[in-house]
Every structure is written in structure tokens, then in C-alpha cells.
Design an enzyme around this catalytic site. Structure first.
Site, PDB file in Angstrom:
ATOM      1  N   ARG A  74     -52.344   3.383 -11.940  1.00 28.70           N
ATOM      2  CA  ARG A  74     -53.395   3.922 -12.798  1.00 28.70           C
ATOM      3  C   ARG A  74     -54.747   3.344 -12.391  1.00 28.70           C
ATOM      4  O   ARG A  74     -54.892   2.132 -12.267  1.00 28.70           O
ATOM      5  CB  ARG A  74     -53.099   3.606 -14.263  1.00 28.70           C
ATOM      6  CG  ARG A  74     -51.860   4.315 -14.798  1.00 28.70           C
ATOM      7  CD  ARG A  74     -51.541   3.916 -16.222  1.00 28.70           C
ATOM      8  NE  ARG A  74     -51.158   2.499 -16.299  1.00 28.70           N
ATOM      9  CZ  ARG A  74     -50.740   1.903 -17.413  1.00 28.70           C
ATOM     10  NH1 ARG A  74     -50.651   2.599 -18.537  1.00 28.70           N
ATOM     11  NH2 ARG A  74     -50.419   0.635 -17.407  1.00 28.70           N
ATOM     12  N   ASP A  76     -59.022   3.046 -13.008  1.00 27.27           N
ATOM     13  CA  ASP A  76     -59.976   3.013 -14.111  1.00 27.27           C
ATOM     14  C   ASP A  76     -61.004   4.123 -14.008  1.00 27.27           C
ATOM     15  O   ASP A  76     -61.124   4.791 -12.974  1.00 27.27           O
ATOM     16  CB  ASP A  76     -60.710   1.663 -14.118  1.00 27.27           C
ATOM     17  CG  ASP A  76     -59.808   0.511 -14.493  1.00 27.27           C
ATOM     18  OD1 ASP A  76     -58.818   0.735 -15.216  1.00 27.27           O
ATOM     19  OD2 ASP A  76     -60.084  -0.627 -14.066  1.00 27.27           O
ATOM     20  N   ARG A 221     -61.768  -5.247  -7.792  1.00 25.74           N
ATOM     21  CA  ARG A 221     -63.191  -5.287  -8.140  1.00 25.74           C
ATOM     22  C   ARG A 221     -63.673  -6.718  -8.352  1.00 25.74           C
ATOM     23  O   ARG A 221     -64.811  -7.066  -7.991  1.00 25.74           O
ATOM     24  CB  ARG A 221     -63.448  -4.444  -9.383  1.00 25.74           C
ATOM     25  CG  ARG A 221     -63.298  -2.944  -9.140  1.00 25.74           C
ATOM     26  CD  ARG A 221     -63.329  -2.155 -10.433  1.00 25.74           C
ATOM     27  NE  ARG A 221     -64.552  -2.417 -11.174  1.00 25.74           N
ATOM     28  CZ  ARG A 221     -64.729  -2.063 -12.451  1.00 25.74           C
ATOM     29  NH1 ARG A 221     -63.753  -1.445 -13.128  1.00 25.74           N
ATOM     30  NH2 ARG A 221     -65.867  -2.318 -13.061  1.00 25.74           N
TER      31      ARG A 221
END
Length: 295
Positions: A74, A76, A221
Site C-alpha cells: 500500500r 501513501d 521517505r
């Protein structure tokens, strides 16, 4: 101890030796999307602008029955994918063109299916995956480009790629990545094995290519944010190790924006014979493993 009796669950794991109920087949799709206007992959009850809902609506129209799906990972809101893999169970019998072109005609242009294949019952888009690879794209220039505004991360600071590479080496291998995961991460264990972290220049871009068996929430990230701080000269390469050893998210607190991040590849056992595709994105026309030698 008696073996647990297998009970079918839609899109669920199927043990070796078991099969799907009669009339059902499992279909895998290779999916690309631009996440700029989307609220992430996972379906949300309050917001229809997700990759999952977009795909499920389109696939259900082609299948002429309600379809739910499972993805490899999944992503973001704002994050992109060129190599996302999904699967779903269906009674529908369709040629591969219907699962590709037919589904694409039912979706906006920022979500595309590139391949379709019927897979064994034991295939699971998430749990069969052996590794996942992301690329993060950075444009280091004095002025932001008017192009690809939501497809790369821009910084007006010059980045020292050699320093970033030096810092990156501290993260290779199996570690407790507590300092590099989001505070809201729900993973039971913070331990992950990072198998590759390459950094190189591709045209005007600086590209990070990161591979692991699995990732924590915001892990790529957060790693990128820390390495960019090193590249700017705000921190020494050794700081990457210090942050890692702290096992505390507040030790760094730097998270790179979502729009530079791409899920580019998911690796599965060769027995499933899934199609091989170029990782991309179009801004980075290089095969996996070529980033480090692109400078």
C-alpha cells in the site's frame, strides 16, 4: 496436533495442496499510477479517490460481478507506482485483453493496467512477494522546473552524492529501523533487511534505488530525508548511523515529500512466471541495479 482445516477467504492465502472453490480463478495484474491527485492506494470509506477503489470499480464492470483486490504494497497519498502488483478472485472468464484494455477504458488516465495473467491459487500479491524496490527522484537546481512538479522532489540546495552514498552504507543489512519509521507505523517489528541502497545521477536527477524484503511505514521517505540532509552538508555521513542506532524516530524527524517516491518492482518466485517489465518511471529509463553506475 490436528492440521488446521482450510477455509476459503476471498483473495486470501491458499495453502499448498489446496485449491480455490470450483469456478473461481485468481488473476494478477501489473499496475502503474500517478499518485498526485490520489489519496493513496488503500480504499477509504470517506474518500473515493484511491487507487484501490478506482481499480475495483473498473475490474467489477469488466467482470460483471463485485470484485475486491489485494496489492503487493500500500502506497501513501501522493506516492506513485510503475510496478505495483495486485490480485483478485473472480468467476469471470475473460481474455487478457479485457483485463488490460477493458479495465483501462473504465479508469482515469492516471491509473493503468499493463499486464494480466491467471496465477495459481497459491499466489498472493502481498505474501508471495520476496522483495520490493522503490526509486526516489530528486531534482537539485536553483530554480524549480515547471515540468514534473508532482513527480519529483525539488531542492534548491546542491547535494553531494558521494556523501549520501557514504551515509547510505550504514543502512545496508538487517537492522532495527525504529528511527526510520513513522510514529503511526503498525508493524509488529521494526527489524527489516535492506538489501540494496544505490544513489546516482540520471540526467538532471539524483535517484535513490532501495530494495528490501519489506518496508516500514514512511521508511523510504525517512531514509531519503536523512540522506538529503547529509547531501546538503547539514550533517556528516556518520549521522545516518547515529540516527539508526538511536532507535528513536525523534533522532532524525526528517521526512522527504511523497511525490518523489515510486514503487517500481516487486519480486516473486520464478515459479509464478510473471511478466518482466522495465522499472521506470519514464524519467529514469534504466534497469534495476543500474542507478549506482549512472553518475
Amino acid at each position: 496436533m490436528m492440521n488446521k482445516i482450510y477455509q476459503y477467504k476471498a483473495n486470501g492465502e491458499v495453502p499448498e495442496g489446496e485449491s480455490l472453490p470450483p469456478g473461481l480463478r485468481r488473476i494478477a495484474l501489473g499496475v502503474e499510477y500517478c499518485g498526485s491527485r490520489l489519496r493513496g492506494f488503500q480504499k477509504q470509506s470517506h474518500d473515493p479517490l484511491t487507487v484501490q477503489e478506482t481499480l475495483e470499480k473498473a475490474i467489477s464492470k469488466v467482470a460483471a460481478e463485485p470484485v475486491t483486490l489485494v496489492c503487493a504494497g500500500r502506497t501513501d497519498a501522493g506516492v506513485h507506482a510503475t510496478g505495483q502488483v495486485i490480485h483478485f478472485d473472480t468467476h469471470a472468464v475473460r481474455p487478457w485483453k479485457a483485463w488490460v484494455h477493458g479495465v483501462n477504458t473504465q479508469m482515469p488516465f492516471d491509473v493503468r493496467v499493463h499486464w494480466a495473467q491467471e496465477v495459481p491459487a497459491q499466489f498472493h500479491a502481498r505474501f508471495s512477494a520476496r522483495n520490493r524496490t522503490y526509486r526516489y527522484l530528486i531534482h537539485s537546481a536553483t530554480t524549480r522546473s515547471a515540468q514534473s512538479v508532482n513527480e519529483v522532489t525539488w531542492t534548491d540546495r546542491e547535494l553531494d552524492v558521494d556523501a549520501m552514498r557514504e551515509g547510505a552504507q550504514y543502512l545496508i543489512g538487517e537492522h532495527d529501523f525504529s528511527s526510520y519509521r513513522a510514529a503511526q507505523c503498525q508493524a509488529k517489528s521494526p527489524v527489516r533487511r535492506l538489501v540494496k541502497l544505490d544513489i546516482g545521477r540520471v540526467g538532471p536527477l539524483i535517484v535513490l534505488e532501495v530494495s528490501a524484503t519489506a518496508f516500514l511505514h514512511h521508511m523510504v521517505r525517512n531514509i531519503t530525508g536523512v540522506l538529503m540532509a547529509v547531501g546538503r552538508g547539514d550533517r556528516k555521513p556518520e549521522w545516518v548511523r547515529e540516527v539508526l542506532e538511536a532507535r528513536d524516530r525523534t533522532a532524525a524527524g526528517v521526512t522527504a515529500p511523497p511525490h518523489g517516491l515510486y514503487l517500481v518492482d516487486v519480486g516473486y518466485p520464478e515459479t509464478f512466471t510473471l511478466p518482466c517489465v522495465e522499472p521506470g518511471p519514464l524519467l529514469v529509463p534504466l534497469p534495476l541495479g543500474a542507478i549506482g553506475g549512472a553518475s
